[in-house]
Design a protein around this motif. Structure first.
Motif: not given
Ligand SMILES: Nc1ncnc2c1ncn2[C@@H]1O[C@H](COP(=O)(O)OP(=O)(O)O)[C@@H](O)[C@H]1O
Ligand SMILES: [Mg+2]
Lengths: 392, 260
Positions: A174-203
């Motif tokens: 409704g009128a409240f709209g939506m909050n807490g929408i995720d931001g841009l990033g590669f996420g845990n799944t990608v982080h686990h798949a590519i171990h060389t990704l720096p850990s801050n890519f989780l964020n």
């Protein structure tokens, strides 16, 4: 002469512009003096400017190429924003937890797709909405089409406002709209798949990544525009813009061709809406006002209807003025004269006056397409007047 | 099987509000013929063209083109079936070049859509290249100088605009070419050249031509059959000589009502 091969100078200029834009976050934080940065947008604001430029370029397919006056383009911005909300927040927490590449911890309730997928989904959904809206309305011509699209631009936010109880189902909050929408990033799944990704890519990625994503989207939109302009489809659009009846008589299927321009415009509008929503982390029906549609339409007109480079420049300039220039000017004004004027209150007055002045001084836009120039230049023969006559 | 008749229209009627622009007209065109449609201003000639091309839907009646009922088909389908046209008031795409105008005429013959154009597939590139070459040929065929190809249609001289319009109509690859007052605004010399062109195009391209024409010399010179409309009624039909001898035709052209 038609858009022929680009000269070397133009190529060089383009390359310089692109490099400057690509390096902007870095230039802004490292090399620019404070007197200059006072006038320049920070990276987050620059992101918003580019995202709106994508909208200008998207609307150019509809208004600039096919000549369909769409006053409800904000509908697609809204569609993109809500797809982002649906696919990357806790909106559907009741449905359990679906985390696929989203920038959240595993088992977070709600749907959390990878933001890159969300962008694509938002663009596709919006394009589909474009077809759904387009098929019944694009039969109308000129002013009638403008009025009906205006209507759709108003209906969509109303639907969103009332969409919190669709037979008991809360689709839009409704009128409240939506909050807490995720931001841009590669996420845990990608982080686990590519171990060389720096850990801050989780964020969530920082503002530079938003900026670069928007810049990439601008480039994709420009390339799409240029490729389509010089193709069978682009010619059919321009033919419809020039003379719909003659285009039909030459074998151009009007409905299909118009709907395609509408859907492609919607595609980029949806992508931009989703981008902006991912960055803001929230969206609400208040963001979908008629002013957005008009604002984006002004980019197309200011830039030079139908000219991709003009619209890009018009988009960047207008969004800059709206999101930074006006504030900067107000601040400078106040500090110089010791006043305390809130210049943003007068934003629409200033825009209105500027548009009127602009239309008087340079009606063909900043960088008019050669075609558009052809339209505004005096015709060499007075006999051609008859060419405008209405039915065949 | 190819029928003798390319166009077989029966009891075609078009009403605009109370006005009957075409009143139950029967009309046939033989394959390969050059046929003229004449009559005073407002007789319903252009309206008849618009029904043939699908721009207007007849109020009633049936139109069989090349063995198919075309009433109710969308315009672009009818064009693809083989009806090309020019307009009484030239209606080019003003802000497109002469070449691009002709390329639009080829729309239904070219195949590349959204994805091929974006990917610039070899097929798409070949199609564009061939299309452009054909468009150039057509423009040259219609007498446009190569210099004018890249000019915006809006900026062309009147005579060249007429040429581009014919080239654009031919680009649809029509079986039937509809020309709506093509010699309007031409001087006698240009008119003679145009009459020769129509004959030549008919032979070389296997066209059937239906012509709306005011200049009786052109009508007599070029057409094998003539149909005369007046106030939406068909008042005469036959060879040019028969028609020009007809009393009702004479009075219609003199602006007086027939006595009968
Ligand atoms: N779209 C239309 N709406 C209303 N009346 C029309 C329309 N098209 C043609 N007419 C009328 O139909 C009659 C025939 O017109 P038209 O076919 O253009 O004549 P012609 O081409 O023989 O000069 C005219 O009275 C004209 O005003
Ligand atoms: Mg007429």
């Amino acid at each position: 002469m038609p858009p022929a091969t680009r000269t070397r100078l133009e190529r060089a200029l383009l390359a310089v512009c692109f490099c400057t834009l690509a390096l902007y976050p870095w230039l802004y934080s490292n090399y620019l003096s404070t007197t200059l940065t006072q006038w320049l947008p920070d990276t987050s604001t620059a992101f918003v400017i580019l995202a709106f430029t994508v909208m200008g370029l998207g609307l150019n397919f509809v208004v600039g190429y096919a000549g369909l006056l769409d006053l409800g383009y904000v509908a697609f911005f809204a569609a993109g924003a809500y797809v982002a909300g649906w696919l990357a927040s806790e909106q559907f927490a009741n449905a359990g937890s679906v985390v696929f590449g989203g920038t959240v911890l595993p088992k977070t309730p709600g749907i959390h797709l990878s933001p890159w997928l969300v962008l694509l989904a938002a663009a596709l959904f919006s394009a589909l909405l474009g077809v759904v809206i387009g098929v019944p309305t694009l039969r109308l011509r000129g002013d009638y089409l403008a009025i009906v699209t205006l209507g759709f631009g108003e209906i969509i936010p109303q639907f969103v406002r009332n969409g919190d109880n669709l037979g008991g189902f809360n689709l839009t909050n409704g009128a409240f709209g939506m909050n807490g929408i995720d931001g841009l990033g590669f996420g845990n799944t990608v982080h686990h798949a590519i171990h060389t990704l720096p850990s801050n890519f989780l964020n969530e990625l920082d503002s530079r990544w938003y900026y670069w994503t928007a810049l990439a989207l601008v480039v994709v939109t420009i390339v799409t525009s240029l490729l389509l302009r010089d193709s069978r489809l682009g010619r059919a659009w321009i033919a419809i813009r020039e003379d719909e009846d003659a285009a039909a008589a030459m074998g151009v299927p009007l409905m299909r061709t118009k709907t395609l321009s509408y859907a492609i415009g919607a595609f980029f509008g949806g992508a931009a809406g989703a981008m902006i929503t991912l960055q803001a982390g929230a969206t609400s029906p208040d963001a979908f006002s008629l002013q957005v549609s008009i604002f984006v339409l002004c980019m197309v007109i200011l830039g030079g209807i139908g000219n991709v480079w003009g619209v890009t420049l018009g988009g960047i300039l207008l969004a800059y003025v709206n999101y930074k220039g006006l504030f900067a000017a107000g601040n400078t004004f106040n500090s110089t004269f010791g006043t305390n004027v809130d210049i943003s209150q007068y934003a629409y007055l200033i825009y209105g006056v500027a548009i009127v002045l602009f239309m008087l001084v340079r009606p063909e836009g900043l960088i008019p397409s050669a075609r558009r120039r052809a339209e505004l230049v005096e015709e060499p023969e007075e006999e051609n007047v008859g060419a405008e006559a209405s039915p065949a | 099987m190819t029928a003798e008749l390319l166009v077989d229209a029966r009891a075609i009627r078009k009403e605009f509000g109370g006005l009957v622009a075409c009143n139950d007209i029967d009309f046939t065109v033989e394959r390969g013929a050059i046929v003229s449609l004449i009559g005073p201003n407002g007789a319903g000639k252009t309206t008849f063209f618009n029904m043939l091309t699908g721009a207007y839907t007849p109020t009633s009646g049936e139109i069989v083109f090349d063995g198919r009922d075309i009433v109710g088909l969308p315009q672009h389908k009818i064009t693809a079936l083989g009806i090309g046209r020019t307009f009484q008031n030239i209606r080019l795409f003003g802000a497109m070049t002469a070449l691009e105008n002709v390329l639009v005429g080829m729309h239904s013959r070219l195949r590349s859509g959204l994805f091929r154009s974006l990917a610039r597939t070899p097929l798409q590139r070949r199609e564009e290249k061939d299309g452009r070459a054909q468009a150039r040929e057509l423009l040259a065929y219609c007498g446009l100088s190569p210099r004018a190809e890249q000019q915006y249609a809006r900026h062309l001289a009147y005579g060249d605009q007429r040429r581009v319009e014919v080239a654009r109509a031919l680009a649809t690859n029509p079986k039937l070419l509809l020309l709506d007052e093509p010699t309007a605004g031409m001087n006698p010399k240009e008119t003679i050249a145009f009459v020769d062109f129509v004959r030549k195009a008919r032979e070389e391209r296997g066209l059937t031509v239906l012509l709306i024409e005011h200049d009786m010399r052109v009508v007599v010179e070029v057409s094998e059959r003539v149909t005369v409309l007046d106030y939406g009624e068909k008042i005469a039909e036959g060879t040019p000589d028969e028609v020009t001898a007809d009393e009702r035709v004479r009075s219609a052209y003199l602006g007086t009502k027939p006595v009968s």
